[in-house]
Structure formats: C-alpha cells, structure tokens
Write a protein that holds these residues in place. Structure first.
Motif, PDB file in Angstrom:
ATOM      1  N   PHE A 142       0.828  -1.205   0.000  1.00 24.65           N
ATOM      2  CA  PHE A 142       0.000   0.000   0.000  1.00 24.65           C
ATOM      3  C   PHE A 142       0.862   1.254   0.000  1.00 24.65           C
ATOM      4  O   PHE A 142       0.610   2.197  -0.747  1.00 24.65           O
ATOM      5  N   ILE A 143       1.903   1.269   0.829  1.00 20.49           N
ATOM      6  CA  ILE A 143       2.788   2.436   0.908  1.00 20.49           C
ATOM      7  C   ILE A 143       3.512   2.641  -0.411  1.00 20.49           C
ATOM      8  O   ILE A 143       3.604   3.771  -0.911  1.00 20.49           O
ATOM      9  N   GLN A 144       4.008   1.579  -1.015  1.00 20.40           N
ATOM     10  CA  GLN A 144       4.707   1.707  -2.295  1.00 20.40           C
ATOM     11  C   GLN A 144       3.767   2.199  -3.382  1.00 20.40           C
ATOM     12  O   GLN A 144       4.131   3.046  -4.191  1.00 20.40           O
ATOM     13  N   LYS A 145       2.547   1.702  -3.400  1.00 17.48           N
ATOM     14  CA  LYS A 145       1.566   2.143  -4.399  1.00 17.48           C
ATOM     15  C   LYS A 145       1.225   3.617  -4.194  1.00 17.48           C
ATOM     16  O   LYS A 145       1.135   4.384  -5.147  1.00 17.48           O
ATOM     17  N   THR A 146       1.055   4.026  -2.932  1.00 17.90           N
ATOM     18  CA  THR A 146       0.725   5.410  -2.630  1.00 17.90           C
ATOM     19  C   THR A 146       1.862   6.345  -3.031  1.00 17.90           C
ATOM     20  O   THR A 146       1.635   7.384  -3.632  1.00 17.90           O
TER      21      THR A 146
END
Length: 103
Positions: A64-68
C-alpha cells in the motif's frame, strides 16, 4: 516497519465466498482483516471474514505504501508548472559567531 493508522484500507479484493468487493483494513494492532457485507444469490448475508497475521499484514502495508508513493510521485513529476521554491536572501550574511553563546 511502522504501522499505518487504524482503519486504513490497504487493499480491495473480491470475497472468496460471494465474489462481492471487500476492503481489507487495519486494526489497532496493525493486523489486516475484512468483513464481507455482501449477500449470496438467495439474499442471505455473506458475513464472511478473514484475519491476517503479522507477516501478511506487513506485506499488505508495504504494498500500500509503495503504491501510494508511486502515484504521488507520478502526479508531481507529470506537472511541469511546479518549480522549486527558494528564498532569495542574498542581503543576509551568516552570523559566523559562536552558536552556543550568540557571539
């Protein structure tokens, strides 16, 4: 790895029971879970739920953090009108004094 805020939706997937969309959220311990609010063909509530362990929850948070970060980075890089902000304080000279005693 630091945990995200409670209730953060880290992933969306189809329910394995009724194929409705479910949102995987984080609880206060940083573990991922979901409850399905969908219903089957006869109208009965699905009520399927799953809980994830620490390792799987951390992987979901990292994804999620990488996608964000990727989407935020793409949005800034694509905008050519943004220029770096800098202060033009050429008139100010560094004090050159002692930091601790203000000299």
């Amino acid at each position: 790895m630091a945990n995200l805020a409670v209730g953060t939706i880290v992933h969306k997937k189809p329910c394995p029971n009724c194929a409705g969309d479910v949102y995987i959220k984080l609880n206060k311990n940083g573990n991922a879970y979901f409850y399905c609010n969908g219903s089957d063909e006869s109208g009965k509530p699905c009520s399927h739920h799953e809980r994830y362990g620490k390792a799987a929850s951390q992987r979901l948070q990292l994804a999620f953090i990488q996608k964000t970060r990727k989407t935020k980075t793409l949005g800034v890089e694509d905008d050519k009108t943004l220029e770096p902000i800098r202060a033009d304080n050429d008139n100010e000279k560094p004090s050159g004094g002692n930091f601790l005693f203000g000299g």
